[in-house]
Design an enzyme around this catalytic site. Structure first.
Site, PDB file in Angstrom:
ATOM      1  N   SER A   1      -6.076   2.516   3.949  1.00 30.27           N
ATOM      2  CA  SER A   1      -5.216   3.634   4.364  1.00 30.27           C
ATOM      3  C   SER A   1      -5.898   4.987   4.166  1.00 30.27           C
ATOM      4  O   SER A   1      -5.581   5.956   4.845  1.00 30.27           O
ATOM      5  CB  SER A   1      -3.916   3.600   3.557  1.00 30.27           C
TER       6      SER A   1
ATOM      7  N   THR B   1       0.822  -1.213   0.000  1.00 30.05           N
ATOM      8  CA  THR B   1       0.000   0.000   0.000  1.00 30.05           C
ATOM      9  C   THR B   1       0.855   1.262   0.000  1.00 30.05           C
ATOM     10  O   THR B   1       1.776   1.392   0.801  1.00 30.05           O
ATOM     11  CB  THR B   1      -0.884  -0.001   1.258  1.00 30.05           C
ATOM     12  N   GLU B   2       0.524   2.172  -0.907  1.00 27.63           N
ATOM     13  CA  GLU B   2       1.212   3.461  -1.025  1.00 27.63           C
ATOM     14  C   GLU B   2       2.714   3.291  -1.255  1.00 27.63           C
ATOM     15  O   GLU B   2       3.502   4.165  -0.938  1.00 27.63           O
ATOM     16  CB  GLU B   2       0.984   4.347   0.212  1.00 27.63           C
ATOM     17  N   LEU B   3       3.076   2.115  -1.781  1.00 24.06           N
ATOM     18  CA  LEU B   3       4.482   1.787  -2.044  1.00 24.06           C
ATOM     19  C   LEU B   3       5.347   1.828  -0.780  1.00 24.06           C
ATOM     20  O   LEU B   3       6.540   2.105  -0.813  1.00 24.06           O
ATOM     21  CB  LEU B   3       5.058   2.736  -3.112  1.00 24.06           C
TER      22      LEU B   3
END
Lengths: 520, 426
Positions: free
Chosen positions: A347, A145-147
């Site tokens: 997130s 998630t979100e790198l």
């Protein structure tokens, strides 16, 4: 020969409805169904469907030399199934070309990697299963998630058998290094790491339609020149961006689809660019060394850290409150609780609570249902309060669930005490409603009740009341009487005191009265 | 630069926010090399004149034989006071005052045109008379002093400002701290409205204390938007020691502090209180203040069966306000219409988190505050509940709120006012 790896992120959270504190305990539906349907349908029409069609055309047109990758969150897939099934079909068509790789991520698009390994693994497995079921691929590449990436997260991912993971090519990670090489995890060299070329990625994702930008308008030709201008020794350019860039962040009117349409053609005619997917690259390229990321980094904002989701007081409290439930939720078997547990982890909920951009929140306002971070926090905490109550209730009602914890045992004891008190009360009432004149009814009371009733009755009256009722009754009353009364009862028995009929009636009446006053 | 400024009150003789704001502004202007001649109807002699020259209008003699005054007087006809125009004052105070005013009012009407006139400088029954006389004095002051421009605060001084402009030909700035719509809702006093409108029309620039007020000037008074500049108020640091008030009750305390009138939205506070108490009995609500809706609120609280948890303190002053804030966990300002609203800033300075209505000027500048529509009782209740139950939120507000308020300096507001002045000479 230069490889270009294009990966697009597809994610939409289940947005929460306005959930007031008086809904807590009363209403367990948390989602803004109307808004979610509306957004999914809108983005499907503006982005997912036209962009998928275009990619399919491009793959066919260029004799399958054009390749892309997707990471689609489980919660997004779930919403497509619910609100826009044609999007699933459209991705399936892409999958069928064999030129599209689907990556693994956490089902809920969560930041759980920072909190619980077990839950992290569970969510990845869910996601992998869903991808396999829908697209017939078992992902071998992972993107968080979100790198979000760190050495430790990489280590966990390696343990799960993935061969490559995607991460941000942030300056503070790389220093003088270039993102255009393949690296490996610093603990587990088997796990390869691909890094985002943020300049070239953001040229499309953020700057494409910015008319004040000196390079505007950006053409495919110019862009391919930039890719070719990269030092020939650097083998790969990783273009990672949100899929919504096409048609949603950058509207169709900006020419973004024309740009995408022209890109492979220009790449093939003007240069020797080859499009590849992450798993192909990890097989093809040699790692140039390990990359050290002791603290988690992400692809967001200037800081490229976690501060968009965590760090301020609100985010930390919400995040900790959520994950403090992890142990409990693991024991719950209820499907709706299990589902909400996932949806609440996205997130995005924490992103809405960010206070960094009080002044310039333009990028972050996108699809944000809240006017202020406080509203986001309040709403989320209300929902979480209700969720937490449901979890506790379920555990209390299902005491036999496998992992007994101390906390749960306490809940059970407390509840059973409550239950018992309730049943005493009910029984007393029931009896009151019945034939109160029959003294024998009194004897049906539990010891506990009877003890209470005769506590303040004179011992002589008790002795009179139980005259001729037999040894057993006598013993029982003696047992339940107060110490003082017990002595007196003993005394009366030893003296073989006889009671008149009148005394007997009076004694029984006194106990009746007492009983009545208790059951009121 | 030198400014001739007309105000109606000046600390310590104040009844509300106007005098405090004027004081803060003049001190702020002094830091930007701007001298102020401040004219008040009545000076008491104990005002802080370290940064300004205070002119007592009561001391000014005027020769009413001069024709200029007669012309002016024709324009400012004698006006009887309405009942609804009292700006910052509690009704009981108003009643007390009325008794005194009636005694004073036996003066001959001609005294207004006499050589000297003793102003009360209050908001009494002969307010219009005083406003008119004040304008006459203003022209006398205007003719005899040296200055670059005129600045008038609120409608009471607009006739004075206009008169001064006529006499001197110097540019006029009028400052809107509150409009008639803020004071009286939709039942406006037409005379006051007319004075306000004329003041804004005659002015070269208009300063509004919030965008909310600015919009009222544009929409309700038809003043051209480009003429009005918003300059948000600031607060003077108090220098007070933080009060550690011992609390007598174990419950948390949620406070409303202000006049109990329609404009302050007390009924929304009452309704929100019921909703909070339904869920969390561990709270007490306090309504501090006086006003024409007080009895109605007491009845409503009783009807909602929460009189044991909802308390009325009556009018609080000075230290009582500080003590009340010191024991407060959440401060609520549910105003229906609030040109600015200084009390939430005082609460924040006392480390109390605040819930304020979006219909208040102060909501335009605060970040560390929860903002709700005054009519949205559910959102208000939710905000209160959250501040009481989700500790990260009040902690964050306490941590940053005080700092935020401390940064609202009159020095900065004065700089913006100075910019307005400068724009008149370009």
């Amino acid at each position: 020969m230069r490889s270009v790896c294009m990966y697009f992120q597809v994610h939409q959270p289940y947005r929460l409805r306005t959930y007031r504190f008086f809904d807590i305990g009363a209403d367990h539906h948390y989602y803004d169904d109307y808004q979610n349907r509306y957004l999914i349908r809108r983005i499907a029409e503006k982005c997912y469907l036209p962009a998928n069609n275009l990619l399919l055309d491009l793959i066919n047109k260029h004799n399958r030399k054009f390749k892309v990758s997707f990471s689609i969150s489980g919660v997004a897939l779930q919403q497509f199934i619910e609100y826009a099934p044609e999007v699933i079909t459209s991705f399936q068509k892409l999958a069928a070309t064999g030129n599209v790789e689907f990556l693994a991520e956490t089902y809920a698009h969560s930041l759980v990697a920072l909190k619980s390994k077990t839950e992290f693994i569970r969510q990845i497995k869910m996601q992998v299963d869903l991808i396999n079921e829908l697209f017939g691929q078992k992902p071998t590449a992972f993107r968080n998630t979100e790198l979000v990436y760190s050495d430790e997260i990489g280590e966990m991912v390696n343990e799960l058998g993935f061969k490559v993971m995607l991460a941000e090519g942030a300056k503070h990670i790389l220093g003088w290094k270039s993102p255009n090489f393949l690296y490996n995890n610093s603990y587990q060299p088997n796990l390869k790491v691909l890094l985002r070329n943020f300049r070239l990625s953001d040229d499309i994702a953020f700057r494409f339609s910015e008319q004040s930008w000196s390079e505007w308008p950006l053409t495919a030709e110019k862009y391919v020149d930039w890719i070719n201008a990269v030092d020939p020794k650097q083998p790969v350019v990783n273009l990672f961006m949100d899929y919504e860039t096409f048609g949603e962040h950058q509207w169709k009117e900006t020419g973004i689809f024309d740009f995408l349409n022209d890109l492979p053609g220009k790449a093939f005619t003007n240069s020797d660019i080859i499009f590849r997917t992450p798993s192909e690259l990890s097989d093809l390229l040699e790692s140039v060394g390990s990359i050290h990321v002791p603290f988690p980094a992400s692809w967001a904002d200037e800081e490229r850290d976690l501060t968009a989701w965590l760090g301020n007081e609100l985010q930390d409290e919400a995040f900790d409150t959520l994950y403090n439930l992890t142990q409990k939720v693991r024991q719950v078997q209820d499907p709706s609780i299990k589902r909400d547990w996932l949806f609440l982890q996205s997130s995005d909920h924490f992103y809405y609570m960010c206070t960094k951009w009080f002044s310039d929140g333009e990028v972050h306002k996108y699809f944000n249902p809240y006017n202020t971070p406080y509203e986001a926090f309040i709403n989320y905490m209300n929902v979480l309060s209700d969720f937490s109550i449901r979890v506790d209730n379920w555990l209390a009602e299902n005491p036999d669930s496998p992992e007994e914890t101390i906390g749960k045992a306490y809940v059970n004891i407390a509840n059973s005490i409550k239950k018992e008190a309730k049943s005493v009360e009910n029984e007393l009432k029931k009896k009151m409603a019945g034939k109160i004149n029959d003294f024998n009814n009194l004897l049906e009371m539990s010891d506990k009740e009877l003890k209470k009733v005769i506590k303040d009755i004179d011992a002589d009256q008790i002795a009179a009341a139980i005259k001729d009722l037999g040894e057993e009754v006598e013993e029982r009353f003696k047992k339940l009487a107060s110490p003082k009364n017990r002595a007196r009862l003993e005394e009366l028995k030893n003296d073989a005191v006889d009671f008149t009929k009148k005394k007997v009636t009076e004694g029984r009446k006194a106990i009746f009265e007492q009983w009545k006053s208790f059951s009121k | 630069m030198k400014v001739l400024m007309f105000g109606w009150e000046f600390p310590p003789h104040i009844t509300g926010g106007l005098g405090t704001a004027c004081y803060g502004l003049t001190r702020g202007l002094a830091k930007h090399n701007t001298d102020v001649i401040f004219v008040v109807p009545k000076a008491f002699g104990d005002e802080d004149t370290s940064k300004i020259r205070l002119v007592n209008a009561s001391d000014i003699e005027i020769d009413t034989r001069e024709s200029i005054y007669h012309d002016l007087w024709k324009r400012i006809e004698y006006m009887e006071i309405g009942s609804n125009i009292i700006p910052y004052i509690s009704p009981e105070e108003f009643e007390n005052r009325q008794v005194i005013e009636e005694l004073e009012h036996r003066k001959d009407e001609k005294s207004v045109l006499g050589r000297k006139y003793e102003f009360s400088g209050k908001y009494g029954t002969n307010l219009f008379e005083e406003v008119a006389r004040y304008a006459l004095v203003a022209s006398a002051v205007a003719a005899s002093r040296d200055y670059d421009l005129i600045h008038a605060h609120d409608w009471l001084t607009y006739p004075a400002g206009i008169a001064a402009k006529k006499v001197s030909g110097k540019p006029l700035v009028v400052h809107i701290h509150a409009t008639e719509f803020d004071r009286s809702g939709e039942r406006v006093n037409q005379q006051v409205y007319d004075i306000e409108r004329e003041g804004m029309m005659e002015a070269d620039k208009v300063i509004a204390v919030s965008n909310l007020t600015r919009n009222i000037c544009i929409e309700r008074y038809g003043i051209p938007a480009e003429k009005i500049v918003t300059v948000h108020n600031a607060v003077e640091p108090t220098g007070k020691e933080e009060l550690q008030a011992g609390r007598a009750v174990k419950e948390k305390i949620v406070t409303f502090l202000g006049r109990i009138t329609y404009q302050k939205g007390p009924e929304y506070f009452v309704e929100a209180a019921r909703k909070v108490l339904d869920r969390d009995p561990n709270v007490r609500f306090v309504m501090a203040g006086q006003g024409d809706l007080l009895n109605k609120m007491i009845k409503r609280v009783a009807k909602l069966h929460m009189s044991s948890k909802f308390h009325f303190t009556g009018f609080l002053r000075g230290e009582e306000v500080d003590r009340m804030l010191a024991m407060t966990d959440v401060f609520v300002m549910p105003s229906v219409s609030e040109p600015f609203g200084i009390v939430p800033l005082e609460a924040m300075r006392s480390n109390v988190p605040v819930v304020i209505s979006k219909q208040s000027g102060v909501s335009e500048i605060l970040k560390y505050a929860l903002k709700v529509d005054f009519w949205d009782v559910n959102a208000m209740a939710d905000a209160i509940y959250s501040l009481l139950n989700y500790k990260a939120l009040p902690e964050m507000f306490k941590k940053y709120g005080k700092e935020e308020v401390d940064n609202l300096k009159w020095e900065n507001a004065a700089e913006q006012v100075k910019a307005v002045y400068d724009s008149l000479f370009k």
